[in-house]
Design a protein around this motif. Sequence first.
Motif, PDB file in Angstrom:
ATOM      1  N   ILE A  58     117.968 -48.573  32.606  1.00 48.20           N
ATOM      2  CA  ILE A  58     117.335 -49.805  32.138  1.00 48.20           C
ATOM      3  C   ILE A  58     116.919 -50.605  33.367  1.00 48.20           C
ATOM      4  N   PRO A  59     115.627 -50.731  33.644  1.00 51.98           N
ATOM      5  CA  PRO A  59     115.183 -51.469  34.844  1.00 51.98           C
ATOM      6  C   PRO A  59     115.291 -52.978  34.655  1.00 51.98           C
ATOM      7  N   LEU A  60     115.503 -53.678  35.750  1.00 54.49           N
ATOM      8  CA  LEU A  60     115.621 -55.129  35.691  1.00 54.49           C
ATOM      9  C   LEU A  60     114.334 -55.775  35.179  1.00 54.49           C
ATOM     10  N   ARG A  61     113.179 -55.204  35.521  1.00 60.32           N
ATOM     11  CA  ARG A  61     111.915 -55.808  35.089  1.00 60.32           C
ATOM     12  C   ARG A  61     111.747 -55.723  33.574  1.00 60.32           C
ATOM     13  N   TRP A  62     112.494 -54.834  32.921  1.00 65.01           N
ATOM     14  CA  TRP A  62     112.447 -54.764  31.457  1.00 65.01           C
ATOM     15  C   TRP A  62     113.436 -55.729  30.825  1.00 65.01           C
ATOM     16  N   VAL A  63     114.629 -55.819  31.368  1.00 57.85           N
ATOM     17  CA  VAL A  63     115.691 -56.555  30.687  1.00 57.85           C
ATOM     18  C   VAL A  63     115.663 -58.051  30.985  1.00 57.85           C
ATOM     19  N   LEU A  64     115.266 -58.442  32.195  1.00 52.72           N
ATOM     20  CA  LEU A  64     115.328 -59.855  32.552  1.00 52.72           C
ATOM     21  C   LEU A  64     114.415 -60.731  31.694  1.00 52.72           C
ATOM     22  N   PRO A  65     113.166 -60.341  31.420  1.00 49.05           N
ATOM     23  CA  PRO A  65     112.348 -61.193  30.530  1.00 49.05           C
ATOM     24  C   PRO A  65     112.951 -61.349  29.142  1.00 49.05           C
ATOM     25  N   ARG A  66     113.637 -60.340  28.659  1.00 48.37           N
ATOM     26  CA  ARG A  66     114.219 -60.405  27.315  1.00 48.37           C
ATOM     27  C   ARG A  66     115.481 -61.257  27.276  1.00 48.37           C
ATOM     28  N   MET A  67     116.017 -61.588  28.432  1.00 46.80           N
ATOM     29  CA  MET A  67     117.176 -62.473  28.472  1.00 46.80           C
ATOM     30  C   MET A  67     116.779 -63.942  28.346  1.00 46.80           C
ATOM     31  N   LEU A  68     115.486 -64.211  28.338  1.00 47.83           N
ATOM     32  CA  LEU A  68     115.032 -65.593  28.187  1.00 47.83           C
ATOM     33  C   LEU A  68     115.375 -66.164  26.821  1.00 47.83           C
ATOM     34  N   ILE A  69     115.848 -65.318  25.909  1.00 50.91           N
ATOM     35  CA  ILE A  69     116.233 -65.802  24.588  1.00 50.91           C
ATOM     36  C   ILE A  69     117.338 -66.851  24.670  1.00 50.91           C
ATOM     37  N   GLU A  70     118.093 -66.850  25.773  1.00 48.90           N
ATOM     38  CA  GLU A  70     119.194 -67.801  25.892  1.00 48.90           C
ATOM     39  C   GLU A  70     118.774 -69.111  26.541  1.00 48.90           C
ATOM     40  N   VAL A  71     117.501 -69.271  26.885  1.00 46.60           N
ATOM     41  CA  VAL A  71     117.050 -70.485  27.572  1.00 46.60           C
ATOM     42  C   VAL A  71     117.402 -71.763  26.809  1.00 46.60           C
ATOM     43  N   PRO A  72     117.197 -71.826  25.469  1.00 47.83           N
ATOM     44  CA  PRO A  72     117.574 -73.075  24.769  1.00 47.83           C
ATOM     45  C   PRO A  72     119.039 -73.449  24.946  1.00 47.83           C
ATOM     46  N   PHE A  73     119.923 -72.456  24.970  1.00 48.20           N
ATOM     47  CA  PHE A  73     121.347 -72.754  25.153  1.00 48.20           C
ATOM     48  C   PHE A  73     121.625 -73.223  26.577  1.00 48.20           C
ATOM     49  N   VAL A  74     120.897 -72.654  27.545  1.00 47.42           N
ATOM     50  CA  VAL A  74     121.062 -73.091  28.933  1.00 47.42           C
ATOM     51  C   VAL A  74     120.628 -74.543  29.092  1.00 47.42           C
ATOM     52  N   VAL A  75     119.512 -74.898  28.462  1.00 45.88           N
ATOM     53  CA  VAL A  75     119.030 -76.282  28.544  1.00 45.88           C
ATOM     54  C   VAL A  75     120.055 -77.247  27.966  1.00 45.88           C
ATOM     55  N   LEU A  76     120.634 -76.900  26.821  1.00 48.99           N
ATOM     56  CA  LEU A  76     121.663 -77.761  26.234  1.00 48.99           C
ATOM     57  C   LEU A  76     122.893 -77.844  27.118  1.00 48.99           C
ATOM     58  N   ALA A  77     123.251 -76.713  27.746  1.00 51.05           N
ATOM     59  CA  ALA A  77     124.429 -76.717  28.612  1.00 51.05           C
ATOM     60  C   ALA A  77     124.221 -77.619  29.815  1.00 51.05           C
ATOM     61  N   LEU A  78     122.995 -77.683  30.333  1.00 51.14           N
ATOM     62  CA  LEU A  78     122.732 -78.500  31.507  1.00 51.14           C
ATOM     63  C   LEU A  78     122.887 -79.991  31.229  1.00 51.14           C
ATOM     64  N   LEU A  79     122.900 -80.367  29.968  1.00 50.27           N
ATOM     65  CA  LEU A  79     123.088 -81.780  29.624  1.00 50.27           C
ATOM     66  C   LEU A  79     124.555 -82.195  29.633  1.00 50.27           C
ATOM     67  N   LEU A  80     125.459 -81.227  29.557  1.00 49.34           N
ATOM     68  CA  LEU A  80     126.877 -81.558  29.449  1.00 49.34           C
ATOM     69  C   LEU A  80     127.425 -82.341  30.645  1.00 49.34           C
ATOM     70  N   PRO A  81     127.056 -82.002  31.892  1.00 49.60           N
ATOM     71  CA  PRO A  81     127.591 -82.790  33.012  1.00 49.60           C
ATOM     72  C   PRO A  81     127.223 -84.262  32.954  1.00 49.60           C
ATOM     73  N   PHE A  82     126.167 -84.604  32.251  1.00 47.20           N
ATOM     74  CA  PHE A  82     125.741 -85.999  32.152  1.00 47.20           C
ATOM     75  C   PHE A  82     126.386 -86.730  30.974  1.00 47.20           C
ATOM     76  N   THR A  83     126.782 -85.975  29.956  1.00 44.36           N
ATOM     77  CA  THR A  83     127.268 -86.604  28.723  1.00 44.36           C
ATOM     78  C   THR A  83     128.782 -86.572  28.571  1.00 44.36           C
ATOM     79  N   GLU A  84     129.456 -85.637  29.235  1.00 46.18           N
ATOM     80  CA  GLU A  84     130.914 -85.560  29.119  1.00 46.18           C
ATOM     81  C   GLU A  84     131.582 -86.713  29.870  1.00 46.18           C
TER      82      GLU A  84
END
Length: 257
Positions: free
Chosen positions: A62-88
């Motif tokens: 499985i090449p990285l150029r195939w799998v890395l774009p498909r990992m973008l599905i988690e971007v919304p969760f990453v964005v929400l996680a980045l807010l935690l240091p400001f709100t906790e």
Amino acid sequence: MGAGAHPLYRHADSAVHRLPAEVKIVGLLAFVLAVVATPRETLWPYAGYALIVLAVWRLAHIPLRWVLPRMLIEVPFVVLALLLPFTEGGERIEVAGLSLSVAGLYAAWGIVAKGTLGVAAALAVAATTSAAQLPAALSRLGAPAVVTSVLVLMIRYVDLLAAEAGRMRMARISRGDSPRALHQAGAIARGIGALFLRSYERGERVYVAMLSRGFDGHAPDLAAVGAPAPARGVQWAAALTPAAAALTVTALAWTAG
């Protein structure tokens, strides 16, 4: 799409592809549980998990150029996680002039790291397991026959629904519709409603056809209907090796902590 395939499946000939689906499902579950059980304050185990995933990708071709774009599905969760240091609340530290919560930083790190590893491992299983293998694998793992039957029907008809949606979109475009224009939102909503009704009617027709062929409401044992041979002991051992390594890392993390 080929028979038994799905959008995430990669046709290849590797040791991981040849493993029965049930051992890969169990291995994925054990790996994810090991990652989730790792204390977020201890950082080094996540590097070990990443190496395990990379080794499986390499073994499965499985090449990285195939799998890395498909990992973008988690971007919304990453964005929400980045807010935690400001709100906790709790203890805070200054980073680049920003006041950040220590607990929030650890929480954000845990979500991003564990989520990324889980998605990466799931993609490894999806890329090496065809959809046709899943029903029999779930039956062998003790899943209810109704669940496996629903899965079979979903695999069969999801492509039909996607093709129907594509034809409806092409029909709208040929009549002057612009899917990206905001004023076309009503037409898109009506199209979704029409697709839902067509899907419902198709499901009724399929059910009537099943009844006419003797269906009595009891799903067959799909592990015994045209399924490949069950996994052997050596295959279980091979498939569970990455999970065993991850569990070892988890145990060392708790011991060292």
